[in-house]
Design a protein around this motif. Sequence first.
Motif, mmCIF file in Angstrom:
data_model
loop_
_atom_site.group_PDB
_atom_site.id
_atom_site.type_symbol
_atom_site.label_atom_id
_atom_site.label_comp_id
_atom_site.label_asym_id
_atom_site.label_seq_id
_atom_site.Cartn_x
_atom_site.Cartn_y
_atom_site.Cartn_z
ATOM 1 N N ASP A 58 -32.929 57.176 23.134
ATOM 2 C CA ASP A 58 -31.499 57.013 22.830
ATOM 3 C C ASP A 58 -30.704 56.734 24.112
ATOM 4 O OD1 ASP A 58 -31.924 57.275 20.130
ATOM 5 O OD2 ASP A 58 -31.447 59.412 20.075
ATOM 6 N N ALA A 59 -31.106 57.381 25.210
ATOM 7 C CA ALA A 59 -30.456 57.091 26.493
ATOM 8 C C ALA A 59 -30.746 55.648 26.919
ATOM 9 C CB ALA A 59 -30.935 58.082 27.553
ATOM 10 N N ALA A 60 -31.968 55.189 26.685
ATOM 11 C CA ALA A 60 -32.328 53.802 27.024
ATOM 12 C C ALA A 60 -31.524 52.815 26.180
ATOM 13 C CB ALA A 60 -33.822 53.580 26.804
ATOM 14 N N LYS A 61 -31.299 53.164 24.932
ATOM 15 C CA LYS A 61 -30.519 52.296 24.041
ATOM 16 C C LYS A 61 -29.136 52.043 24.627
ATOM 17 C CE LYS A 61 -28.893 51.972 19.277
ATOM 18 N NZ LYS A 61 -28.828 52.609 17.946
ATOM 19 N N THR A 62 -28.522 53.107 25.132
ATOM 20 C CA THR A 62 -27.204 52.978 25.758
ATOM 21 C C THR A 62 -27.298 52.213 27.071
ATOM 22 O OG1 THR A 62 -26.554 55.086 24.776
ATOM 23 C CG2 THR A 62 -25.230 54.294 26.644
ATOM 24 N N ARG A 63 -28.276 52.583 27.897
ATOM 25 C CA ARG A 63 -28.422 51.966 29.221
ATOM 26 C C ARG A 63 -28.578 50.449 29.135
ATOM 27 N NH1 ARG A 63 -32.749 53.705 33.965
ATOM 28 N NH2 ARG A 63 -32.696 51.753 35.133
ATOM 29 N N PHE A 64 -29.384 49.985 28.161
ATOM 30 C CA PHE A 64 -29.677 48.551 28.072
ATOM 31 C C PHE A 64 -28.824 47.833 27.009
ATOM 32 C CE2 PHE A 64 -33.471 50.390 29.994
ATOM 33 C CZ PHE A 64 -33.684 49.528 31.049
ATOM 34 N N GLY A 65 -27.934 48.557 26.352
ATOM 35 C CA GLY A 65 -27.108 47.934 25.313
ATOM 36 C C GLY A 65 -27.925 47.419 24.143
ATOM 37 N N LEU A 66 -28.958 48.182 23.765
ATOM 38 C CA LEU A 66 -29.785 47.771 22.630
ATOM 39 C C LEU A 66 -29.030 47.903 21.318
ATOM 40 C CD1 LEU A 66 -33.268 49.447 23.281
ATOM 41 C CD2 LEU A 66 -32.553 47.081 23.738
ATOM 42 N N GLN A 67 -29.364 47.025 20.390
ATOM 43 C CA GLN A 67 -28.857 47.193 19.027
ATOM 44 C C GLN A 67 -29.702 48.222 18.278
ATOM 45 O OE1 GLN A 67 -29.255 43.194 17.613
ATOM 46 N NE2 GLN A 67 -27.295 42.510 18.464
ATOM 47 N N ASP A 68 -30.997 48.251 18.579
ATOM 48 C CA ASP A 68 -31.906 49.093 17.801
ATOM 49 C C ASP A 68 -33.240 49.198 18.540
ATOM 50 O OD1 ASP A 68 -32.815 50.594 15.665
ATOM 51 O OD2 ASP A 68 -32.968 48.908 14.279
ATOM 52 N N TYR A 69 -34.003 50.233 18.217
ATOM 53 C CA TYR A 69 -35.388 50.323 18.705
ATOM 54 C C TYR A 69 -36.260 50.993 17.659
ATOM 55 C CZ TYR A 69 -34.772 55.329 19.613
ATOM 56 O OH TYR A 69 -34.549 56.665 19.463
ATOM 57 N N LEU A 70 -37.557 50.764 17.793
ATOM 58 C CA LEU A 70 -38.533 51.425 16.924
ATOM 59 C C LEU A 70 -39.725 51.814 17.778
ATOM 60 C CD1 LEU A 70 -39.753 52.220 14.149
ATOM 61 C CD2 LEU A 70 -40.620 49.877 13.972
ATOM 62 N N ILE A 71 -40.121 53.082 17.687
ATOM 63 C CA ILE A 71 -41.315 53.558 18.391
ATOM 64 C C ILE A 71 -42.217 54.237 17.372
ATOM 65 C CG2 ILE A 71 -42.204 55.155 20.147
ATOM 66 C CD1 ILE A 71 -39.499 54.900 21.598
ATOM 67 N N VAL A 72 -43.455 53.807 17.308
ATOM 68 C CA VAL A 72 -44.451 54.481 16.471
ATOM 69 C C VAL A 72 -45.617 54.833 17.379
ATOM 70 C CG1 VAL A 72 -46.025 54.283 14.504
ATOM 71 C CG2 VAL A 72 -43.734 53.261 14.387
ATOM 72 N N HIS A 73 -45.987 56.120 17.390
ATOM 73 C CA HIS A 73 -47.065 56.558 18.271
ATOM 74 C C HIS A 73 -48.139 57.263 17.463
ATOM 75 C CE1 HIS A 73 -49.021 57.539 21.999
ATOM 76 N NE2 HIS A 73 -48.018 57.056 22.699
ATOM 77 N N ARG A 74 -49.344 56.821 17.678
ATOM 78 C CA ARG A 74 -50.495 57.411 17.014
ATOM 79 C C ARG A 74 -50.884 58.728 17.684
ATOM 80 N NH1 ARG A 74 -55.319 55.105 14.858
ATOM 81 N NH2 ARG A 74 -56.415 56.867 13.897
ATOM 82 N N THR A 75 -51.402 59.653 16.901
ATOM 83 C CA THR A 75 -52.017 60.871 17.429
ATOM 84 C C THR A 75 -53.402 61.019 16.804
ATOM 85 O OG1 THR A 75 -51.090 62.253 15.678
ATOM 86 C CG2 THR A 75 -49.779 62.036 17.700
#
Lengths: 153, 153, 81, 81
Positions: free
Chosen positions: B63-80
């Motif tokens: 969420d901090a990166a979203k603000t820093r880079f002016g993103l509209q959206d992001y999606l992260i999916v991580h396998r375990t």
Amino acid sequence: MITLTDQAFDPGALLTGFCAGRTETGAVASFTGLARAEGGDALVLELEAYPGFTDAAIAGFADAAKTRFGLQDYLIVHRTGRIAPGEAIVFVATAAGHRRAAFEACDFLMDYLKSRAPFWKKQHGPDGARWIEPTSQDRTDATRWDPPAQEPS
Amino acid sequence: MITLTDQAFDPGALLTGFCAGRTETGAVASFTGLARAEGGDALVLELEAYPGFTDAAIAGFADAAKTRFGLQDYLIVHRTGRIAPGEAIVFVATAAGHRRAAFEACDFLMDYLKSRAPFWKKQHGPDGARWIEPTSQDRTDATRWDPPAQEPS
Amino acid sequence: MARVLLFGRLADLAGWRDREIDPAPASLTALRTALAQADATLGEALDGPGVQVAVDKVLVRGDAILAAGTEVAFLPPMSGG
Amino acid sequence: MARVLLFGRLADLAGWRDREIDPAPASLTALRTALAQADATLGEALDGPGVQVAVDKVLVRGDAILAAGTEVAFLPPMSGG
């Protein structure tokens, strides 16, 4: 591989195919360029290519990038013809053993495609159509990869 | 959005969903990390997360990166859990108006995920299992984004 | 016969994008002259800044001999994709 | 009752990864002492370099009061994903 197509395509389907069966890749970076509506200013984007010339120029550039960055593989699909907002214009994927090479090569290929690749682009808006030339940002992005200027000796 | 999952997933299907209906985005960068066989040395990768802690840490960072880079959206999916060679470990997608922000944010998020995110990683090979710690390259990559050190005044 | 292709704003300006010229002019210079005689505005645009020429899909500078069946493309500044 | 979670090599070392301790020790220090009395090797590893502690999913440094039902996690150096 580089493909020009005048048909809409699904970037996700291309990524699925590109990732399949890669047991020694590690890193796949991709970029998808989507046509923007520009709040209604851009109703349709029209992209003209010169088949046989445009794809050969891109393939020559991309093959050199493959060597430069040590890529295992790349895929470029570029749309031509009339493109509606939200549709994909370009998809680039790069495969490498580690992520730095995959990211940098993808970024490098996009800078080239956006600024130097042989396309002619027309934006159709509510007030008519206009041909678009590369932005100064596009030119600046592309020169990031140039070798430093030689000092006269 | 960040999701942890112990099930295999298709990065392409995630990209298709992430790109859908974006008429003002312009740029979607993605990264897919795939488990490498390492020529047979890595039979299975096992990733442990702390649910509720790991996903909260990643969401806070992203969420901090979203603000820093002016993103509209992001999606992260991580396998375990236990991951076979060729399977996707991580998928990150970023959406922005222009490609520089999308690329840089995706790269930034991956550096964090690979070096600082709260996972514990075990590699099962023909000679047994060993826990893996971040490589010095991972640490160096992540520090590229740190503010420059302050000189004492 | 030579085939002439115009791209981008050059095609809009000329009102055509693909034309056969029979017999083929002997050189690129002769082709430019023939095109300018038929359409002075187009002739001027083809000599304009940043317009490149490809003969059989290879960029050429200056003049070039045109064999029969040659394809000549006039390429205005490329916009990127 | 306090719940103790071990991650990564700490769980391998202890032979368990999730245990309830009843009644809950009054503090993190008391919990460390109880764990070290039951397994000296584990006790030493929990004090080792780079091992962090989360109380109810929040990283803490130094000591902490443990209420009933508290979850304490011992986190060895994180490897990234």
